[in-house]
Design an enzyme around this catalytic site. Structure first.
Site, PDB file in Angstrom:
ATOM      1  N   ALA A 150      23.597  40.615  15.985  1.00  8.66           N
ATOM      2  CA  ALA A 150      23.235  41.930  15.428  1.00  8.66           C
ATOM      3  C   ALA A 150      23.467  41.921  13.914  1.00  8.66           C
ATOM      4  CB  ALA A 150      24.046  43.028  16.102  1.00  8.66           C
ATOM      5  N   ARG A 155      17.890  30.573  33.125  1.00  9.21           N
ATOM      6  CA  ARG A 155      17.281  29.262  32.854  1.00  9.21           C
ATOM      7  C   ARG A 155      16.823  28.631  34.164  1.00  9.21           C
ATOM      8  NH1 ARG A 155      21.004  26.221  29.200  1.00  9.21           N
ATOM      9  NH2 ARG A 155      20.061  27.571  27.644  1.00  9.21           N
ATOM     10  N   HIS A 178       9.757  29.834  26.707  1.00 10.79           N
ATOM     11  CA  HIS A 178      10.593  31.039  26.677  1.00 10.79           C
ATOM     12  C   HIS A 178       9.726  32.264  26.985  1.00 10.79           C
ATOM     13  CE1 HIS A 178      13.900  29.410  23.737  1.00 10.79           C
ATOM     14  NE2 HIS A 178      13.632  28.566  24.716  1.00 10.79           N
ATOM     15  N   GLU A 230      15.754  37.132  28.892  1.00 10.66           N
ATOM     16  CA  GLU A 230      15.062  35.956  28.340  1.00 10.66           C
ATOM     17  C   GLU A 230      15.088  34.850  29.392  1.00 10.66           C
ATOM     18  OE1 GLU A 230      15.337  33.663  24.212  1.00 10.66           O
ATOM     19  OE2 GLU A 230      16.767  32.908  25.682  1.00 10.66           O
TER      20      GLU A 230
END
Ligand code: 0O2
Length: 224
Positions: free
Chosen positions: A76, A99, A142, A161
């Site tokens: 951040a 993953r 990704h 993600e």
């Protein structure tokens, strides 16, 4: 006239504040943990179903990670994002990470397609570092997705993600990650060059294995 607070009162206020902050952090991260659990279940269902139908699965293994608060704060700060839960949730999409490690390059795309075709999985962003590797040789697919997490208070669409890669890509990336942190992100040039050469070798291995796999699949008898 200011009244002085007894030390015990100040201390218990501090403890109370700490407790409250801990609870807020826990609540903030909880929804990401649930999103990961949902996606992990989806991947495990695919793995088991494909295995049942075909006798083997393209998914070698699956792992998850939640970013630590330290790592969230660092990112951040790096990105100039205000340090409050709303700004962080709106700007950091990799707090939850999944993953998936597959056998072959084609499996990476097929598994991603199966997962993202599901109606409750919304694709927000795709970065294809398999087709277009990073300068250091890093390869992976990704995909940032958003999944609905159903809480007692309502639905919370939550980003995750997803990194999809082959065993060879994963081997390279985990060694590179270790070296990167061992040298505090300042890897000596000769090691960097060797890593890039190793990434190329991993890529050649992936391509060779893919072509063998294709040949065996095309040439196999109908019952295999
Ligand atoms: P962790 O602990 O593995 O999650 P940024 O995250 O700011 O670097 P961006 O655009 O958000 O940039 O993400 P990008 O480039 O798509 O990569 C995000 C994640 O991919 C990283 O997360 C790594 O997991 C992995 N990754 C990307 N590049 C490399 C690389 O060169 N080597 C290795 N080993 N992994 C890489 P984190 O948060 O850095 O770390």
């Amino acid at each position: 006239m200011a009244t002085e607070q007894a030390p015990g009162v100040a201390q218990s206020k501090e403890i109370e504040d700490l407790r409250l902050r801990g609870r807020q952090i826990g609540e903030f991260l909880m929804v990401y943990k649930f999103a990961l659990e949902e996606l992990t279940t989806k991947v495990e269902i695919l793995r088991e179903e494909i295995n049942y139908r075909k006798g083997s699965s393209p998914i070698e293994h699956v792992s998850t990670r939640l970013k630590t608060m330290d790592s969230i704060v660092a990112k951040a700060e790096r990105r100039g994002i205000d340090f409050n839960p709303v700004a962080i949730a709106a700007n950091l999409f990799d707090i939850a990470g999944l993953r998936i490690v597959c056998s072959f390059i084609s499996d990476c795309y097929e598994v991603t397609e199966m997962l993202t075709a599901q109606t409750d999985v919304k694709v927000l962003e795709v970065k294809d570092y398999i087709a277009d590797p990073k300068a250091n040789g890093y390869r992976s697919l990704h995909v940032i997705v958003e999944v609905p997490v159903f809480l007692s208070t309502g639905v919370r669409p939550t980003p995750v993600e997803i990194q999809v890669r082959t065993v060879a890509m994963d081997f390279w990336a985990s060694l590179e990650h270790k070296i990167y942190y061992k040298y505090a992100k300042d890897v000596p040039a000769h090691l960097g060059d060797e890593l890039t050469a190793a990434a190329l070798a991993a890529r050649e291995l992936d391509e060779k294995m893919q072509s063998l796999h294709r040949e065996v699949r095309v040439g196999r008898p109908r019952w295999v």
